[in-house]
Write a protein that holds these residues in place. Structure first.
Motif, PDB file in Angstrom:
ATOM      1  N   ARG A 111      59.829  65.669  25.723  1.00 27.43           N
ATOM      2  CA  ARG A 111      59.143  66.718  24.979  1.00 27.43           C
ATOM      3  C   ARG A 111      59.925  67.060  23.719  1.00 27.43           C
ATOM      4  NH1 ARG A 111      55.382  69.952  27.972  1.00 27.43           N
ATOM      5  NH2 ARG A 111      55.251  69.278  30.143  1.00 27.43           N
ATOM      6  N   PHE A 112      59.177  67.261  22.649  1.00 28.11           N
ATOM      7  CA  PHE A 112      59.820  67.671  21.409  1.00 28.11           C
ATOM      8  C   PHE A 112      60.537  69.008  21.597  1.00 28.11           C
ATOM      9  CE2 PHE A 112      59.769  69.971  17.373  1.00 28.11           C
ATOM     10  CZ  PHE A 112      60.391  69.051  16.531  1.00 28.11           C
ATOM     11  N   SER A 113      59.929  69.903  22.383  1.00 30.69           N
ATOM     12  CA  SER A 113      60.554  71.206  22.626  1.00 30.69           C
ATOM     13  C   SER A 113      61.860  71.054  23.379  1.00 30.69           C
ATOM     14  CB  SER A 113      59.600  72.106  23.414  1.00 30.69           C
ATOM     15  OG  SER A 113      59.237  71.486  24.646  1.00 30.69           O
ATOM     16  N   ALA A 114      61.914  70.085  24.330  1.00 27.06           N
ATOM     17  CA  ALA A 114      63.150  69.868  25.079  1.00 27.06           C
ATOM     18  C   ALA A 114      64.251  69.344  24.165  1.00 27.06           C
ATOM     19  CB  ALA A 114      62.901  68.899  26.231  1.00 27.06           C
ATOM     20  N   ALA A 115      63.887  68.436  23.240  1.00 25.64           N
ATOM     21  CA  ALA A 115      64.882  67.927  22.295  1.00 25.64           C
ATOM     22  C   ALA A 115      65.391  69.041  21.378  1.00 25.64           C
ATOM     23  CB  ALA A 115      64.278  66.801  21.463  1.00 25.64           C
ATOM     24  N   ALA A 116      64.469  69.905  20.943  1.00 27.70           N
ATOM     25  CA  ALA A 116      64.876  71.018  20.082  1.00 27.70           C
ATOM     26  C   ALA A 116      65.787  71.978  20.830  1.00 27.70           C
ATOM     27  CB  ALA A 116      63.639  71.751  19.575  1.00 27.70           C
ATOM     28  N   VAL A 117      65.438  72.271  22.103  1.00 26.14           N
ATOM     29  CA  VAL A 117      66.284  73.165  22.895  1.00 26.14           C
ATOM     30  C   VAL A 117      67.654  72.531  23.134  1.00 26.14           C
ATOM     31  CG1 VAL A 117      66.541  74.202  25.191  1.00 26.14           C
ATOM     32  CG2 VAL A 117      64.374  74.372  23.995  1.00 26.14           C
ATOM     33  N   ALA A 118      67.697  71.206  23.370  1.00 33.35           N
ATOM     34  CA  ALA A 118      68.976  70.522  23.574  1.00 33.35           C
ATOM     35  C   ALA A 118      69.869  70.656  22.335  1.00 33.35           C
ATOM     36  CB  ALA A 118      68.735  69.054  23.914  1.00 33.35           C
ATOM     37  N   LEU A 119      69.276  70.488  21.154  1.00 29.65           N
ATOM     38  CA  LEU A 119      70.061  70.611  19.924  1.00 29.65           C
ATOM     39  C   LEU A 119      70.574  72.031  19.737  1.00 29.65           C
ATOM     40  CD1 LEU A 119      71.104  69.386  17.282  1.00 29.65           C
ATOM     41  CD2 LEU A 119      68.867  69.913  16.253  1.00 29.65           C
ATOM     42  N   VAL A 120      69.691  73.002  19.956  1.00 35.77           N
ATOM     43  CA  VAL A 120      70.098  74.402  19.798  1.00 35.77           C
ATOM     44  C   VAL A 120      71.162  74.772  20.817  1.00 35.77           C
ATOM     45  CG1 VAL A 120      69.295  76.793  19.973  1.00 35.77           C
ATOM     46  CG2 VAL A 120      67.909  75.101  18.778  1.00 35.77           C
ATOM     47  N   SER A 121      70.974  74.345  22.089  1.00 35.14           N
ATOM     48  CA  SER A 121      71.957  74.683  23.121  1.00 35.14           C
ATOM     49  C   SER A 121      73.304  74.036  22.833  1.00 35.14           C
ATOM     50  CB  SER A 121      71.438  74.242  24.490  1.00 35.14           C
ATOM     51  OG  SER A 121      71.287  72.830  24.545  1.00 35.14           O
ATOM     52  N   LEU A 122      73.308  72.830  22.241  1.00 40.08           N
ATOM     53  CA  LEU A 122      74.569  72.181  21.869  1.00 40.08           C
ATOM     54  C   LEU A 122      75.314  72.998  20.819  1.00 40.08           C
ATOM     55  CD1 LEU A 122      76.517  69.762  21.948  1.00 40.08           C
ATOM     56  CD2 LEU A 122      75.075  68.672  20.210  1.00 40.08           C
ATOM     57  N   VAL A 123      74.587  73.418  19.792  1.00 39.65           N
ATOM     58  CA  VAL A 123      75.226  74.209  18.736  1.00 39.65           C
ATOM     59  C   VAL A 123      75.722  75.541  19.283  1.00 39.65           C
ATOM     60  CG1 VAL A 123      74.812  75.389  16.545  1.00 39.65           C
ATOM     61  CG2 VAL A 123      73.854  73.112  16.932  1.00 39.65           C
ATOM     62  N   VAL A 124      74.884  76.213  20.069  1.00 39.28           N
ATOM     63  CA  VAL A 124      75.282  77.504  20.630  1.00 39.28           C
ATOM     64  C   VAL A 124      76.444  77.346  21.592  1.00 39.28           C
ATOM     65  CG1 VAL A 124      74.501  79.425  22.064  1.00 39.28           C
ATOM     66  CG2 VAL A 124      73.008  78.516  20.298  1.00 39.28           C
ATOM     67  N   GLY A 125      76.425  76.292  22.423  1.00 36.34           N
ATOM     68  CA  GLY A 125      77.500  76.067  23.376  1.00 36.34           C
ATOM     69  C   GLY A 125      78.836  75.813  22.680  1.00 36.34           C
ATOM     70  N   LEU A 126      78.842  74.967  21.637  1.00 37.44           N
ATOM     71  CA  LEU A 126      80.089  74.707  20.904  1.00 37.44           C
ATOM     72  C   LEU A 126      80.597  75.975  20.233  1.00 37.44           C
ATOM     73  CD1 LEU A 126      79.220  71.253  19.287  1.00 37.44           C
ATOM     74  CD2 LEU A 126      80.730  71.693  21.229  1.00 37.44           C
ATOM     75  N   PHE A 127      79.667  76.756  19.695  1.00 41.73           N
ATOM     76  CA  PHE A 127      80.063  78.012  19.058  1.00 41.73           C
ATOM     77  C   PHE A 127      80.669  78.966  20.087  1.00 41.73           C
ATOM     78  CE2 PHE A 127      79.109  82.360  17.729  1.00 41.73           C
ATOM     79  CZ  PHE A 127      79.670  82.381  16.458  1.00 41.73           C
ATOM     80  N   LEU A 139      79.227  74.593  29.385  1.00 49.28           N
ATOM     81  CA  LEU A 139      78.708  73.238  29.551  1.00 49.28           C
ATOM     82  C   LEU A 139      77.503  73.176  30.482  1.00 49.28           C
ATOM     83  CD1 LEU A 139      79.081  70.297  28.766  1.00 49.28           C
ATOM     84  CD2 LEU A 139      80.667  70.028  30.696  1.00 49.28           C
ATOM     85  N   PRO A 140      77.549  73.830  31.665  1.00 47.80           N
ATOM     86  CA  PRO A 140      76.338  73.809  32.502  1.00 47.80           C
ATOM     87  C   PRO A 140      75.125  74.434  31.806  1.00 47.80           C
ATOM     88  CG  PRO A 140      78.216  74.493  33.805  1.00 47.80           C
ATOM     89  CD  PRO A 140      78.676  74.456  32.372  1.00 47.80           C
ATOM     90  N   ALA A 141      75.366  75.498  31.028  1.00 53.00           N
ATOM     91  CA  ALA A 141      74.242  76.118  30.316  1.00 53.00           C
ATOM     92  C   ALA A 141      73.668  75.171  29.274  1.00 53.00           C
ATOM     93  CB  ALA A 141      74.704  77.413  29.656  1.00 53.00           C
ATOM     94  N   MET A 142      74.534  74.405  28.601  1.00 54.49           N
ATOM     95  CA  MET A 142      74.081  73.440  27.606  1.00 54.49           C
ATOM     96  C   MET A 142      73.225  72.342  28.253  1.00 54.49           C
ATOM     97  SD  MET A 142      77.674  73.135  25.501  1.00 54.49           S
ATOM     98  CE  MET A 142      77.189  71.638  24.664  1.00 54.49           C
ATOM     99  N   LEU A 143      73.579  71.947  29.470  1.00 56.15           N
ATOM    100  CA  LEU A 143      72.825  70.895  30.152  1.00 56.15           C
ATOM    101  C   LEU A 143      71.548  71.434  30.799  1.00 56.15           C
ATOM    102  CD1 LEU A 143      75.789  69.025  31.895  1.00 56.15           C
ATOM    103  CD2 LEU A 143      74.559  68.339  29.831  1.00 56.15           C
ATOM    104  N   LEU A 144      71.612  72.684  31.296  1.00 55.53           N
ATOM    105  CA  LEU A 144      70.476  73.245  32.018  1.00 55.53           C
ATOM    106  C   LEU A 144      69.315  73.600  31.093  1.00 55.53           C
ATOM    107  CD1 LEU A 144      69.386  74.196  34.748  1.00 55.53           C
ATOM    108  CD2 LEU A 144      70.431  76.442  34.305  1.00 55.53           C
TER     109      LEU A 144
END
Length: 477
Positions: A111-127, A139-144
């Motif tokens: 899903r495009f939405s899942a890819a967008a959420v993955a990108l956002v969660s990666l940026v938020v998780g690193l921050f 890390l679990p939140a970024m994957l979940l």
């Protein structure tokens, strides 16, 4: 023009009441999707346009030649009496389809939405980790988050479909489309009126639509044909009666505007706009005409004793439920209402036992039939005062202490029900210059019409005979 005729074109084309909406959806399909045409294969995924209604939705495809589709691809019916969360389920299922990203390295898509959420969660998780959030939390939140975005919509779809009955396939959809058109006439009439019988008709129509969708979802049209025909006849009768009530109300309003009546003034033998039925044999006209009052809502706390589904039909002095309404001259109640403590006793209990003895569930027994069985009425004194009992039943219905089907029958239909099973009614036909004889066959037709309407009401909710009922005679010590 009747309400049924006014709504006849509704749902024959998409967005009948808002043509601009279809052009907007078609333009969106032109930009983003695949048109439906003769070249489509089974693998084609044409753009689907959902038309939401108060009772569900219709799903249309967009033809490639620019014409309007005639048959929906899918029809969904929302459960009757839906709550707000259940209505949200309808909007969820009719959302725009999710966009997917093809994965060439592995089979499937994302899903495009899942890819967008993955990108956002990666940026938020690193921050978050840069600002001291433990890796074991971030890390679990970024994957979940992307997993939820990918799989949660499917789970929500399954839950939402518990409150929906959807139908696909040309034959099934065409059938449900006809019923939806009839039901729309009921909904439109109820929306513009505060009359209880119109609102109740719309509720019963929704239940008939739901039942038909349920049968078509689990059976083919051939195996379910008997049940489908019954529900379509009930829906046609509802639409016809609602159209009559709407037309009569409009005529009465016009008459009231031209010649105001004083408050409390009697309406006379017939209310304004009422037309007596001209005697004559015709198969195209239903003998059951007149107004109908649906069963009144009963308290949720009521715990009445249920009796066999046998009903008593009796005629009585006409009355008017409200100003400018059609007269009510015949009533149908559950057999158990005869055992109500506010009905003359023990007469009511004795008539009840006579009424239910040897009957079939769902059978409607006119009071005249009991008179016929009691030696033409000669044995009534041994059973009870039927006049006093029926008078008490009418008062019971007026007070809302039991459910009832109240009818405003034409003269001929009412006369037939007031005769015995083998009686005859003669009527003079001025056009033919001769008398016409009506008998048991015509009486059976009237009873069938009443039974069809009663079935539509009682199927949704059994009749409430009242509270604190007295026990039958055969249960007394």
């Amino acid at each position: 023009m009747t309400q049924t005729q006014t709504a006849a074109a509704h749902h024959r084309r998409p967005f009948t009441r808002d043509p601009g909406r279809w052009e907007k959806e078609r333009s969106h399909a032109l930009r983003t999707g695949h048109f439906h045409d003769d070249t489509c294969s089974a693998a084609c995924q044409p753009v689907l346009v959902h038309e939401r209604t108060s009772w569900g939705w219709l799903t249309w495809t967009v033809p490639g030649d620019g014409t309007l589709p005639e048959v929906p691809q899918q029809i969904g019916v929302l459960t009757p009496g839906a709550t707000f969360p259940q209505r949200l389920a309808l909007r969820w299922l009719t959302r725009r389809p999710a966009q997917h990203i093809a994965l060439h390295t592995v089979p499937g898509s994302l899903r495009f939405s899942a890819a967008a959420v993955a990108l956002v969660s990666l940026v938020v998780g690193l921050f978050a980790m840069r600002h001291g959030v433990p890796v074991g939390v971030a890390l679990p939140a970024m994957l979940l988050a992307p997993l939820l975005a990918e799989h949660l919509p499917g789970r929500l779809d399954v839950r939402a479909r518990e409150h929906i009955r959807s139908v696909e396939g040309d034959g099934a959809v065409r059938y449900l489309q006809r019923l939806a058109t009839l039901h729309t006439s009921l909904v439109q009439a109820a929306a513009g009126s505060d009359r209880y019988e119109l609102r109740r008709s719309a509720e019963v129509g929704h239940n008939l639509l739901w039942d038909a969708a349920d049968m078509l979802q689990t059976h083919d049209t051939l195996s379910a044909s008997a049940g489908l025909i019954t529900r379509e006849r009930l829906m046609l009768q509802l639409a016809d009666q609602v159209a009559q009530i709407t037309e009569r109300t409009a005529r009465e309003d016009a008459a009231d505007a031209d010649q105001p009546r004083e408050p409390g003034r009697p309406l006379g033998p017939y209310p304004p706009g009422f037309r007596q039925t001209t005697p004559g044999r015709t198969s195209s006209t239903s003998p059951l005409k007149g107004s109908v009052l649906m069963p009144q809502p009963r308290p949720e706390s009521s715990q009445a004793t249920r009796t066999p589904d046998v009903y008593l039909l009796f005629a009585h002095e006409p009355y008017y439920p409200g100003p400018g309404t059609q007269e009510i001259n015949t009533t149908v109640v559950a057999a158990g209402s005869l055992r109500h403590p506010q009905v003359r006793q023990p007469d009511g209990v004795r008539i009840h036992d006579l009424l239910v003895q040897g009957r079939q569930p769902g059978e409607i027994i006119p009071l005249a039939t009991l008179t016929h069985e009691l030696n033409g009425g000669a044995d009534w004194p041994e059973v009870g005062d039927w006049e006093g009992v029926t008078t008490d039943l009418v008062q019971l219905v007026h007070a809302g202490r039991c459910d009832a089907l109240s009818l405003g029958l034409p003269d001929m239909a009412r006369a037939l029900l007031c005769t015995g099973p083998h009686g005859q009614v003669r009527a003079y036909d001025a056009a033919a210059g001769d008398f016409v004889i009506y008998g048991s066959a015509e009486r059976a037709v009237v009873l069938d019409e009443v039974g069809m309407f009663l079935t539509g009401v009682a199927t949704e909710r059994p009749f409430w005979p009242g509270d604190s009922l007295l026990p039958p005679l055969d249960r007394r010590a």
